[in-house]
Design a protein around this motif. Structure first.
Motif, mmCIF file in Angstrom:
data_model
loop_
_atom_site.group_PDB
_atom_site.id
_atom_site.type_symbol
_atom_site.label_atom_id
_atom_site.label_comp_id
_atom_site.label_asym_id
_atom_site.label_seq_id
_atom_site.Cartn_x
_atom_site.Cartn_y
_atom_site.Cartn_z
ATOM 1 N N LEU A 1 94.621 16.701 54.514
ATOM 2 C CA LEU A 1 93.699 15.697 53.984
ATOM 3 C C LEU A 1 94.305 14.966 52.794
ATOM 4 N N ALA A 2 95.023 15.702 51.952
ATOM 5 C CA ALA A 2 95.634 15.083 50.769
ATOM 6 C C ALA A 2 96.638 14.007 51.179
ATOM 7 N N ILE A 3 97.414 14.269 52.235
ATOM 8 C CA ILE A 3 98.387 13.280 52.713
ATOM 9 C C ILE A 3 97.693 11.985 53.135
ATOM 10 N N LEU A 4 96.606 12.121 53.869
ATOM 11 C CA LEU A 4 95.888 10.943 54.354
ATOM 12 C C LEU A 4 95.186 10.195 53.219
ATOM 13 N N LEU A 5 94.620 10.942 52.277
ATOM 14 C CA LEU A 5 93.918 10.301 51.165
ATOM 15 C C LEU A 5 94.888 9.606 50.217
ATOM 16 N N HIS A 6 96.095 10.141 50.096
ATOM 17 C CA HIS A 6 97.103 9.488 49.244
ATOM 18 C C HIS A 6 97.425 8.085 49.750
ATOM 19 N N CYS A 7 97.231 7.875 51.046
ATOM 20 C CA CYS A 7 97.491 6.557 51.623
ATOM 21 C C CYS A 7 96.291 5.629 51.491
ATOM 22 N N GLY A 8 95.239 6.103 50.841
ATOM 23 C CA GLY A 8 94.061 5.273 50.638
ATOM 24 C C GLY A 8 93.120 5.202 51.818
ATOM 25 N N MET A 9 93.230 6.149 52.749
ATOM 26 C CA MET A 9 92.382 6.109 53.936
ATOM 27 C C MET A 9 90.951 6.529 53.596
ATOM 28 N N LEU B 1 84.597 19.203 44.959
ATOM 29 C CA LEU B 1 85.470 18.034 44.852
ATOM 30 C C LEU B 1 84.852 16.815 45.531
ATOM 31 N N ILE B 2 84.219 17.020 46.691
ATOM 32 C CA ILE B 2 83.620 15.891 47.406
ATOM 33 C C ILE B 2 82.426 15.321 46.650
ATOM 34 N N SER B 3 81.666 16.197 45.999
ATOM 35 C CA SER B 3 80.439 15.752 45.324
ATOM 36 C C SER B 3 80.697 15.132 43.946
ATOM 37 N N LYS B 4 81.946 15.096 43.496
ATOM 38 C CA LYS B 4 82.242 14.551 42.166
ATOM 39 C C LYS B 4 82.229 13.027 42.139
ATOM 40 N N GLY B 5 82.251 12.383 43.292
ATOM 41 C CA GLY B 5 82.199 10.928 43.339
ATOM 42 C C GLY B 5 83.459 10.243 42.844
ATOM 43 N N GLN B 6 84.626 10.811 43.150
ATOM 44 C CA GLN B 6 85.894 10.236 42.697
ATOM 45 C C GLN B 6 86.381 9.154 43.662
ATOM 46 N N THR B 7 87.386 8.446 43.240
ATOM 47 C CA THR B 7 88.043 7.494 44.127
ATOM 48 C C THR B 7 88.880 8.264 45.153
ATOM 49 N N VAL B 8 89.302 7.556 46.194
ATOM 50 C CA VAL B 8 90.085 8.186 47.251
ATOM 51 C C VAL B 8 91.389 8.751 46.691
ATOM 52 N N GLU B 9 92.045 7.994 45.799
ATOM 53 C CA GLU B 9 93.312 8.453 45.234
ATOM 54 C C GLU B 9 93.112 9.691 44.368
ATOM 55 N N GLU B 10 92.051 9.714 43.578
ATOM 56 C CA GLU B 10 91.784 10.877 42.726
ATOM 57 C C GLU B 10 91.437 12.111 43.566
ATOM 58 N N LEU B 11 90.670 11.901 44.618
ATOM 59 C CA LEU B 11 90.341 13.016 45.507
ATOM 60 C C LEU B 11 91.591 13.551 46.199
ATOM 61 N N GLY B 12 92.492 12.643 46.583
ATOM 62 C CA GLY B 12 93.748 13.074 47.191
ATOM 63 C C GLY B 12 94.587 13.902 46.233
#
Length: 319
Positions: free
Chosen positions: A192-200, A252-263
């Motif tokens: 998941l981190a790989i995909l989120l790093h790409c902004g998906m 982590l999901i419930s923190k409301g972060q941006t995609v990059e921060e979640l990644g």
């Protein structure tokens, strides 16, 4: 190979160098090199030689620019497994030798000592001994039958279960279940981190994993997540449902972060899961040898009792 790519080697040059220093793996590396020259990706070239979960992890990493970091983690995991196997073989050498000698001793006692002890006993004692042995034999047959039926039921259930249910079952096993939870937790979070790093977005991630094999974990998990989203349910329910998903994902999901921060957070969580996995594997190895010694001690005590109890009954018969 990840170290070579890190210092600037091309993929082709890294493979050639690896073939020189790892002569035992030269035929495999030569086939990988041939597949690469034929235009296949690195993940597709490695597919016949790695497990499906590692293949899809490499595929995601190669397509989204995380190949070096993923190769480093996979390489470290495989090296650790090899080291654990070598350590396991060293730890088991002495206990297995003791078990072998104990087996020879048991056969010797059964052939030479126990018949002699039976001859010391009276007719009534021999009759009781025969009844006891018959009872023990029947119990062993019953227990063996129940074990075979249980094993057959487990195999049938395993074949008819989805990938998610199989992994959930592995994660609930005693002793080794925690290792499975840590491994698959690391696998899911790192992917998941790989995909989120790409902004998906979540929708784009589900589209990507939907292209995988129906027998892969990511495909099955993606289908469940898609059903949750379509029905309007929260993804936290899916996290709580499966034992192989780290519960930290809920926070982590419930923190409301941006995609990059979640990644970035998932990358850190994956590293923590990986380090915990290595620690857990080491702890399992340290517990294995004492467990075998306890088994040997129980067998020895049982042998002593099988010798001393008939002697004790014979002495009682004399007095």
């Amino acid at each position: 190979m990840s170290d070579l790519l890190t210092v600037g080697f091309s993929l082709q040059r890294a493979l050639n160098f690896t073939a020189v220093v790892m002569q035992r793996q030269r035929p495999v590396l030569a086939e990988i090199n041939t597949r690469l020259q034929a235009g296949e990706t690195l993940a597709d070239s490695l597919q016949p030689f790695v497990k499906p979960d590692l293949y899809y992890q490499l595929l995601l990493a190669e397509e989204h620019g995380e190949l070096v970091a993923t190769l480093t983690a996979i390489g470290q995991l495989l090296v650790t497994k090899q080291q654990q196997r070598q350590k396991l073989s060293r730890l088991l050498q002495y206990p297995l030798l003791l078990l072998f000698l104990l087996g020879i001793l048991t056969v010797g006692l059964s052939v030479y000592v126990f018949p002699e002890l039976n001859s010391w006993q009276g007719e009534h004692s021999q009759l009781l001994s025969m009844r006891a042995r018959l009872l023990i034999r029947n119990l062993l047959v019953l227990i063996s039958g129940l074990l075979l039926l249980g094993f057959g039921a487990v195999i049938i259930h395993w074949r008819h279960s989805s990938v998610n249910r199989r992994i959930d079952w592995l994660c609930q096993l005693p002793v080794i279940g925690k290792s499975y939870r840590l491994y698959y937790g690391y696998y899911i979070t790192s992917s998941l981190a790989i995909l989120l790093h790409c902004g998906m977005s979540l929708k784009e991630i589900l589209i990507v994993v939907d292209q995988f094999s129906p027998n892969s974990l990511l495909f099955c998990l993606g289908k469940e997540a898609q059903q949750q989203v379509q029905s309007g349910d929260d993804l936290t329910r899916l996290i709580h449902k499966h034992h192989f998903l780290p519960q930290e994902l809920t926070i982590l999901i419930s923190k409301g972060q941006t995609v990059e921060e979640l990644g970035a957070d998932l990358s850190m969580l994956a590293k923590m899961q990986f380090n915990r996995l290595l620690t857990q594997l080491g702890e399992l190895l340290t517990l294995l040898q004492p467990a075998i010694f306890i088994l040997i001690a129980i067998v020895i005590v049982a042998l002593y009792l099988s010798i001393l109890l008939p002697i004790y009954h014979s002495i009682q018969g004399v007095y």
